[in-house]
Design a protein around this motif. Structure first.
Motif, mmCIF file in Angstrom:
data_model
loop_
_atom_site.group_PDB
_atom_site.id
_atom_site.type_symbol
_atom_site.label_atom_id
_atom_site.label_comp_id
_atom_site.label_asym_id
_atom_site.label_seq_id
_atom_site.Cartn_x
_atom_site.Cartn_y
_atom_site.Cartn_z
ATOM 1 N N MET A 1 0.927 -1.238 0.019
ATOM 2 C CA MET A 1 0.053 -0.070 0.085
ATOM 3 C C MET A 1 0.886 1.264 0.110
ATOM 4 S SD MET A 1 -3.123 1.050 0.023
ATOM 5 C CE MET A 1 -3.994 2.268 0.271
ATOM 6 N N GLY A 2 1.905 1.171 0.764
ATOM 7 C CA GLY A 2 2.855 2.393 0.626
ATOM 8 C C GLY A 2 3.631 2.807 -0.577
ATOM 9 N N LEU A 3 3.774 1.514 -1.207
ATOM 10 C CA LEU A 3 4.498 1.849 -2.556
ATOM 11 C C LEU A 3 3.374 2.525 -3.659
ATOM 12 C CD1 LEU A 3 6.831 1.329 -4.210
ATOM 13 C CD2 LEU A 3 5.733 -0.742 -4.924
ATOM 14 N N VAL A 4 2.250 2.051 -3.708
ATOM 15 C CA VAL A 4 1.193 2.649 -4.561
ATOM 16 C C VAL A 4 1.035 4.142 -4.061
ATOM 17 C CG1 VAL A 4 -1.176 2.626 -5.088
ATOM 18 C CG2 VAL A 4 0.212 0.242 -4.950
ATOM 19 N N ILE A 9 1.648 9.797 -5.312
ATOM 20 C CA ILE A 9 2.059 11.116 -5.089
ATOM 21 C C ILE A 9 3.063 11.583 -5.911
ATOM 22 C CG2 ILE A 9 3.488 12.307 -3.022
ATOM 23 C CD1 ILE A 9 1.806 10.618 -0.947
ATOM 24 N N GLY A 10 4.211 10.824 -6.210
ATOM 25 C CA GLY A 10 5.228 11.003 -7.154
ATOM 26 C C GLY A 10 4.674 11.727 -8.526
ATOM 27 N N ALA A 15 3.400 15.692 -12.437
ATOM 28 C CA ALA A 15 2.401 16.429 -13.351
ATOM 29 C C ALA A 15 2.088 18.029 -12.949
ATOM 30 C CB ALA A 15 1.205 15.819 -13.216
ATOM 31 N N ALA A 16 2.257 18.369 -11.612
ATOM 32 C CA ALA A 16 2.113 19.711 -11.249
ATOM 33 C C ALA A 16 3.555 20.326 -11.656
ATOM 34 C CB ALA A 16 2.243 19.574 -9.857
ATOM 35 N N VAL A 17 4.698 20.041 -11.563
ATOM 36 C CA VAL A 17 5.858 20.861 -11.996
ATOM 37 C C VAL A 17 6.036 20.751 -13.240
ATOM 38 C CG1 VAL A 17 8.398 20.340 -12.170
ATOM 39 C CG2 VAL A 17 7.039 19.797 -10.025
ATOM 40 N N LYS A 18 5.660 19.671 -14.169
ATOM 41 C CA LYS A 18 5.331 19.712 -15.532
ATOM 42 C C LYS A 18 4.477 20.931 -16.194
ATOM 43 C CE LYS A 18 6.437 17.325 -19.207
ATOM 44 N NZ LYS A 18 7.822 17.421 -19.874
ATOM 45 N N TYR A 19 3.267 20.992 -15.359
ATOM 46 C CA TYR A 19 2.252 21.889 -15.619
ATOM 47 C C TYR A 19 2.815 23.497 -15.621
ATOM 48 C CZ TYR A 19 -1.950 25.039 -15.548
ATOM 49 O OH TYR A 19 -2.763 25.995 -15.749
#
Length: 57
Positions: A1-4, A9-10, A15-19
């Motif tokens: 669950m933690g990996l997913v 989040i990553g 996506a936010a940095v790309k935008y």
């Protein structure tokens, strides 16, 4: 669950940095606009802080 959760989040951060850094047709990014408006926002925040301090005294 933690990996997913970490992967999701990553992906969201990527996506936010790309935008934010995506260039428009004029060669400017959202980050450039934010940097240009930051001094204006700081002045407004200082004025608000001074008004608030005056009211609280």
């Amino acid at each position: 669950m933690g990996l997913v959760r970490t992967a999701l989040i990553g992906a969201a951060v990527y996506a936010a940095v790309k935008y934010v850094t995506k260039k428009d047709e004029f060669g400017r990014s959202k980050l450039d606009e934010i940097k240009d408006k930051a001094p204006e926002w700081m002045e407004k925040a200082r004025a608000f802080k001074d008004d608030y301090r005056t009211e609280m005294r």
